[in-house]
Structures are given as C-alpha cells and as structure tokens.
Design a protein around this motif. Structure first.
Motif, PDB file in Angstrom:
ATOM      1  N   GLU A  63       0.797  -1.216   0.000  1.00 39.69           N
ATOM      2  CA  GLU A  63       0.000   0.000   0.000  1.00 39.69           C
ATOM      3  C   GLU A  63       0.835   1.274   0.000  1.00 39.69           C
ATOM      4  O   GLU A  63       0.288   2.383   0.052  1.00 39.69           O
ATOM      5  CB  GLU A  63      -0.945   0.017   1.207  1.00 39.69           C
ATOM      6  CG  GLU A  63      -2.020  -1.054   1.147  1.00 39.69           C
ATOM      7  CD  GLU A  63      -3.116  -0.823   2.166  1.00 39.69           C
ATOM      8  OE1 GLU A  63      -4.217  -1.339   1.950  1.00 39.69           O
ATOM      9  OE2 GLU A  63      -2.891  -0.113   3.168  1.00 39.69           O
ATOM     10  N   GLY A  64       2.158   1.134  -0.038  1.00 39.78           N
ATOM     11  CA  GLY A  64       3.017   2.313  -0.092  1.00 39.78           C
ATOM     12  C   GLY A  64       2.787   3.235   1.081  1.00 39.78           C
ATOM     13  O   GLY A  64       2.666   2.805   2.227  1.00 39.78           O
ATOM     14  N   GLU A  65       2.699   4.555   0.803  1.00 39.91           N
ATOM     15  CA  GLU A  65       2.573   5.534   1.877  1.00 39.91           C
ATOM     16  C   GLU A  65       1.206   5.517   2.536  1.00 39.91           C
ATOM     17  O   GLU A  65       0.996   6.181   3.557  1.00 39.91           O
ATOM     18  CB  GLU A  65       2.875   6.952   1.360  1.00 39.91           C
ATOM     19  CG  GLU A  65       1.887   7.489   0.347  1.00 39.91           C
ATOM     20  CD  GLU A  65       2.255   7.146  -1.088  1.00 39.91           C
ATOM     21  OE1 GLU A  65       1.773   7.839  -1.994  1.00 39.91           O
ATOM     22  OE2 GLU A  65       3.019   6.192  -1.312  1.00 39.91           O
ATOM     23  N   LEU A  66       0.251   4.755   1.984  1.00 41.72           N
ATOM     24  CA  LEU A  66      -1.043   4.600   2.641  1.00 41.72           C
ATOM     25  C   LEU A  66      -0.921   3.868   3.968  1.00 41.72           C
ATOM     26  O   LEU A  66      -1.774   4.003   4.845  1.00 41.72           O
ATOM     27  CB  LEU A  66      -2.009   3.830   1.742  1.00 41.72           C
ATOM     28  CG  LEU A  66      -2.644   4.575   0.570  1.00 41.72           C
ATOM     29  CD1 LEU A  66      -3.493   3.611  -0.237  1.00 41.72           C
ATOM     30  CD2 LEU A  66      -3.477   5.743   1.057  1.00 41.72           C
ATOM     31  N   SER A  67       0.105   3.053   4.111  1.00 43.37           N
ATOM     32  CA  SER A  67       0.252   2.236   5.308  1.00 43.37           C
ATOM     33  C   SER A  67       1.738   1.974   5.555  1.00 43.37           C
ATOM     34  O   SER A  67       2.406   1.356   4.737  1.00 43.37           O
ATOM     35  CB  SER A  67      -0.493   0.905   5.144  1.00 43.37           C
ATOM     36  OG  SER A  67      -0.260   0.069   6.244  1.00 43.37           O
ATOM     37  N   GLN A  68       2.217   2.435   6.690  1.00 41.78           N
ATOM     38  CA  GLN A  68       3.647   2.320   7.001  1.00 41.78           C
ATOM     39  C   GLN A  68       3.923   1.514   8.255  1.00 41.78           C
ATOM     40  O   GLN A  68       5.077   1.189   8.538  1.00 41.78           O
ATOM     41  CB  GLN A  68       4.247   3.721   7.161  1.00 41.78           C
ATOM     42  CG  GLN A  68       4.165   4.560   5.893  1.00 41.78           C
ATOM     43  CD  GLN A  68       4.464   6.023   6.162  1.00 41.78           C
ATOM     44  OE1 GLN A  68       3.868   6.656   7.030  1.00 41.78           O
ATOM     45  NE2 GLN A  68       5.411   6.566   5.419  1.00 41.78           N
ATOM     46  N   VAL A  69       2.879   1.189   9.004  1.00 43.97           N
ATOM     47  CA  VAL A  69       3.039   0.476  10.277  1.00 43.97           C
ATOM     48  C   VAL A  69       2.009  -0.639  10.369  1.00 43.97           C
ATOM     49  O   VAL A  69       0.811  -0.410  10.173  1.00 43.97           O
ATOM     50  CB  VAL A  69       2.857   1.424  11.484  1.00 43.97           C
ATOM     51  CG1 VAL A  69       3.074   0.672  12.792  1.00 43.97           C
ATOM     52  CG2 VAL A  69       3.791   2.622  11.396  1.00 43.97           C
ATOM     53  N   ASP A  70       2.450  -1.842  10.640  1.00 41.87           N
ATOM     54  CA  ASP A  70       1.588  -2.967  10.987  1.00 41.87           C
ATOM     55  C   ASP A  70       2.452  -3.942  11.777  1.00 41.87           C
ATOM     56  O   ASP A  70       3.675  -3.762  11.872  1.00 41.87           O
ATOM     57  CB  ASP A  70       0.952  -3.611   9.752  1.00 41.87           C
ATOM     58  CG  ASP A  70       1.945  -3.909   8.648  1.00 41.87           C
ATOM     59  OD1 ASP A  70       3.007  -4.492   8.947  1.00 41.87           O
ATOM     60  OD2 ASP A  70       1.670  -3.564   7.476  1.00 41.87           O
ATOM     61  N   LEU A  71       1.830  -4.944  12.355  1.00 39.61           N
ATOM     62  CA  LEU A  71       2.581  -5.856  13.226  1.00 39.61           C
ATOM     63  C   LEU A  71       3.732  -6.570  12.509  1.00 39.61           C
ATOM     64  O   LEU A  71       4.842  -6.633  13.052  1.00 39.61           O
ATOM     65  CB  LEU A  71       1.635  -6.863  13.870  1.00 39.61           C
ATOM     66  CG  LEU A  71       0.869  -6.349  15.094  1.00 39.61           C
ATOM     67  CD1 LEU A  71      -0.223  -7.337  15.486  1.00 39.61           C
ATOM     68  CD2 LEU A  71       1.814  -6.094  16.258  1.00 39.61           C
ATOM     69  N   PRO A  72       3.529  -7.101  11.305  1.00 40.85           N
ATOM     70  CA  PRO A  72       4.670  -7.753  10.642  1.00 40.85           C
ATOM     71  C   PRO A  72       5.851  -6.810  10.425  1.00 40.85           C
ATOM     72  O   PRO A  72       7.011  -7.187  10.637  1.00 40.85           O
ATOM     73  CB  PRO A  72       4.074  -8.226   9.316  1.00 40.85           C
ATOM     74  CG  PRO A  72       2.625  -8.432   9.607  1.00 40.85           C
ATOM     75  CD  PRO A  72       2.279  -7.332  10.551  1.00 40.85           C
ATOM     76  N   ARG A  73       5.569  -5.580  10.027  1.00 40.39           N
ATOM     77  CA  ARG A  73       6.668  -4.652   9.772  1.00 40.39           C
ATOM     78  C   ARG A  73       7.253  -4.073  11.062  1.00 40.39           C
ATOM     79  O   ARG A  73       8.440  -3.730  11.100  1.00 40.39           O
ATOM     80  CB  ARG A  73       6.205  -3.547   8.818  1.00 40.39           C
ATOM     81  CG  ARG A  73       6.101  -4.047   7.379  1.00 40.39           C
ATOM     82  CD  ARG A  73       5.699  -2.950   6.420  1.00 40.39           C
ATOM     83  NE  ARG A  73       4.295  -2.602   6.584  1.00 40.39           N
ATOM     84  CZ  ARG A  73       3.704  -1.584   5.939  1.00 40.39           C
ATOM     85  NH1 ARG A  73       4.412  -0.818   5.125  1.00 40.39           N
ATOM     86  NH2 ARG A  73       2.413  -1.353   6.106  1.00 40.39           N
ATOM     87  N   MET A  74       6.454  -3.950  12.110  1.00 38.14           N
ATOM     88  CA  MET A  74       7.018  -3.560  13.407  1.00 38.14           C
ATOM     89  C   MET A  74       8.041  -4.592  13.859  1.00 38.14           C
ATOM     90  O   MET A  74       9.135  -4.250  14.327  1.00 38.14           O
ATOM     91  CB  MET A  74       5.906  -3.427  14.449  1.00 38.14           C
ATOM     92  CG  MET A  74       4.982  -2.248  14.232  1.00 38.14           C
ATOM     93  SD  MET A  74       3.606  -2.188  15.414  1.00 38.14           S
ATOM     94  CE  MET A  74       4.447  -1.536  16.874  1.00 38.14           C
ATOM     95  N   LYS A  75       7.694  -5.864  13.696  1.00 36.97           N
ATOM     96  CA  LYS A  75       8.626  -6.928  14.076  1.00 36.97           C
ATOM     97  C   LYS A  75       9.870  -6.918  13.199  1.00 36.97           C
ATOM     98  O   LYS A  75      10.997  -7.070  13.686  1.00 36.97           O
ATOM     99  CB  LYS A  75       7.908  -8.276  14.000  1.00 36.97           C
ATOM    100  CG  LYS A  75       6.787  -8.414  15.033  1.00 36.97           C
ATOM    101  CD  LYS A  75       5.937  -9.663  14.814  1.00 36.97           C
ATOM    102  CE  LYS A  75       4.782  -9.725  15.805  1.00 36.97           C
ATOM    103  NZ  LYS A  75       3.883 -10.879  15.576  1.00 36.97           N
ATOM    104  N   ALA A  76       9.678  -6.713  11.890  1.00 39.31           N
ATOM    105  CA  ALA A  76      10.812  -6.697  10.967  1.00 39.31           C
ATOM    106  C   ALA A  76      11.751  -5.532  11.237  1.00 39.31           C
ATOM    107  O   ALA A  76      12.971  -5.661  11.102  1.00 39.31           O
ATOM    108  CB  ALA A  76      10.312  -6.647   9.527  1.00 39.31           C
TER     109      ALA A  76
END
Length: 409
Positions: A63-76
């Motif tokens: 989603e590009g700049e529409l979404s920058q934070v979620d649990l998988p990416r927080m962990k990564a």
C-alpha cells in the motif's frame, strides 16, 4: 487453506523485510537495535483501523505511503511500540463542531482499544514506563495512547479525566489551526490567544494533576514557552524538527530546544518531508490529488480492495507533476543537529508514521535499523542509542507521573 496460504505469505514477507534490513545494517548495529527498547511517539496508524479489510495483523507494504506500520513490519524493523494517536482534524468551533470533534475523538479511542483487544497476544496497553518495559520483555508491542489536537475536549474539558482512565498518557494542545485551548504554529490567521487560552491553562493544570505528558508539537512558540513555564513536570515535542536546518513554522529553534532540555523535556524528531526540506507546492499537482480524493473518498475510509486502483492513479499524478522528496540523509541532518543542541538525554524519535512521515530511504518502519546504524556511524554509543530510542521517553514519563496528584502520599 486460504488462511494457511495467507499466513505463509505474511511470514515470507516479514522474513524478506528482515533480510533487507540486515543487508542495510551492520551486525553490530543490528545487535544494538534489537537490544534497545525502540519506541516512536507519534504513530498515526489508527487512521487505518476503520478502513474496510484493513488489519494491523497483516503486512500492508504493497500500500506504499497509505500504510507504514503494521505488526509484521514492526517486528521486521524492531519497533517495540509507541504512542497510537487519537487525531482529530480541527473543524468548526461552534457547538455542532465541538460535538463532532468529541465524537471523532471517542471513535478513534474505541478503534485503538478494539485493536488492542483483538490482538492481545501481540500488543498490550501501557500506562507507565514500568508497563512498557514489562510488555516489551514479554515480546508484545508496547501500546501507549496519545491525543493530537485537544479539540475532542472543547465541549467539556473534564473529559480529559475519562480519556485518562481509558489509557491516555500524552496530550497535544493543537494541530494546524488554533483551537479553544491555544494557538497553532501554522494557522494562517495568526495568533488568537497569544499562547494558551485561559481554558488551555486550566487544561495544563488538569493534565499535570492526572500525570498526562504534555506535547507542544504543532503549537505556537508562545504556547511552547507557556507550557514550559506552567507545567510542573517536563514536556515533550512528540514529532518536531529543527528550524536551524530548515526554517518552517512547524519546527523549533535552537534556543527553545535548549530551554526544553534545561527543563528535562525531550524532542522527538519528525520525518515529515515538508518539514525537513523546502518542497514547493505545484498547483496542478494539488488540484489533481484533490480530484483523486474526491473520486475515491478519504484515505482513512479507502477499502483495501480499491488500493491498487487508487495507487495507480496517484502514481500517474506524481509522475506527471514530480516534486522534490526529502531523503534519509535530510532526516539525519535534523536528528544529528538536535542531538548536538539538546544533548543525548533529551532527544527521541517521532517520525509521524501514517500521518505523512517517511522519506526516501526510510519509507516505513522496516527501515528503522538505519537510524541506529547512522547514530553509531556518527560516534554515538550503544548507551546513547538506547536513550534516544526509548530511554529518554520513559524517563520523562516517570517524571510526569511522579509529579501527578496520584503519586502524592
């Protein structure tokens, strides 16, 4: 079967992201980043929580700049948590507008609490610094709650006590316009109250009594000065950058950074490109983006099923009317300057994720180890890095809560 395939795809995406981060980060930086308590003071991600089909548990990097934070990416990216923001745009200040702001604030608070309840094995509400340390040690994401713009309180400032009981631990006075409590740094009309209003001064006293951290980001210089004078505990700037690097009304000058540090406060550095470098407005681009918004509706209501079509049209507009973009080096220029002025005990990170933050080379939270790498390359120690990522924030939160009425014998 579909759930199994989705889980596998998500796992592979996280591993791929972690692999990319590892390639961009030395083994020593990766070790230090992993060992630090990594917190960000301004996560606007709750804006996505009412989007049909969107979940904090899914990887939304497509989603590009529409979404920058979620649990998988927080962990990564090693993001242990931070402050989820109750943001309310400043609307009309008549009685109907105040009621609308009250409802929007409560709706956003409910969204955050529902997110935490639905993902209790991964996230937990934090109320104190000790909570943050305990939650992170258990492998869950530290979830504080903040408010950006006190407009939801305009109809009844005593609602602050209700918000506090439901988890609020940081309060920002204004957003981009003046409100009942004080002046914004960016209202085209200029100062209305010459700082805090009488109601704003009472709100400061109430926040101090409850042990709520006061946030001067977006507020005028006069509000900042008065918060420093009136608050019986240190204050913060949750997402603000340096005037000395790029002179913008939203940024703060060196003299005030030093005053903040002298009073024990912390400035958390913003990654919003328009506050890092001069990005001229292109009228044709603005008009095209406005028309796109009218076609698809507000981004915070955009269904995940329509993202591909939206992004395709948006990318076409961006290609047709290209503008300068801030880079990771621009961000580090602000961060390193502020550290030199304030000292390592008074600086943190508040990148404005999902609220316009993100730069070329640091597009989402998977890139956070790059900050650790850059700080080490600039000569800062592991201890310094730990302070900047979370230690300074927890120290000031302890001071605020120790000064509250709740801590009195």
């Amino acid at each position: 079967m579909k759930r199994t395939l989705l889980a596998l795809a998500t796992t592979l995406a996280v591993l791929a992201s972690a692999d990319i981060a590892a390639k961009d980060t030395s083994a020593e930086a990766a070790r230090i980043h992993e060992g630090a308590l990594v917190l960000d003071t301004h996560l606007d991600t709750p804006a996505n929580l009412r989007r049909p089909g969107w979940s904090i548990a899914d990887d939304h990097r497509h989603e590009g700049e529409l979404s920058q934070v979620d649990l998988p990416r927080m962990k990564a990216g090693g993001l242990d948590g931070g402050f989820w923001v109750i943001y309310t745009a400043q609307g009309a200040r008549d009685e109907a507008g105040k009621r609308a702001a009250r409802h929007r604030g409560l709706e956003r608070l409910v969204s955050i609490r529902e997110m935490l309840a639905a993902h209790a094995s991964d996230m937990e509400l934090a109320l104190t610094a000790a909570d943050a340390e305990r939650i992170a040690s258990a492998g869950r994401r530290v979830s504080f709650i903040s408010m950006e713009n006190a407009a939801p309180l305009a109809s009844d400032p005593s609602l602050l006590e209700v918000y506090h009981r439901l988890g609020l631990r940081m309060l920002g006075i204004t957003h981009v316009r003046n409100n009942e409590f004080g002046d914004s740094s960016t209202d085209p009309a200029g100062a209305e109250w010459n700082g805090l209003s009488p109601t704003g001064r009472a709100l400061v006293e109430q926040a101090n009594r409850l042990g709520i951290l006061l946030d001067a980001s977006h507020a005028s210089d006069a509000v900042f000065d008065q918060l420093l004078e009136l608050s019986r505990a240190p204050i913060v700037l949750s997402h603000t950058s340096a005037d000395a690097v790029y002179d913008h009304p939203r940024n703060i000058d060196d003299a005030r950074i030093r005053q903040l540090a002298a009073k024990g406060g912390v400035i958390h550095v913003n990654a919003y490109g328009g506050y890092l470098v001069d990005i001229p407005k292109v009228p044709e681009r603005e008009a095209a983006l406005e028309a796109l918004s009218e076609k698809f509706g507000p981004e915070e209501r955009l269904p995940t099923s329509r993202v591909a079509a939206y992004l395709s049209e948006r990318r076409a507009i961006e290609a047709r009317y290209s503008v300068k973009r801030a880079t990771f080096d621009d961000y580090m220029s602000h961060l390193l300057h502020i550290i030199r002025v304030a000292g390592v005990d008074h600086v943190g990170i508040g990148a404005d994720w999902d609220g316009g933050g993100g730069v070329v080379g640091m597009e989402d939270v998977t890139a956070l180890p790059r900050i650790t790498e850059a700080l080490l390359a600039a000569g800062y120690s592991e201890g310094d890095v730990r302070k900047i990522w979370g230690g300074n924030l927890l120290r000031v939160l302890r001071q605020v809560q120790d000064a509250s009425d709740a801590s009195a014998p």
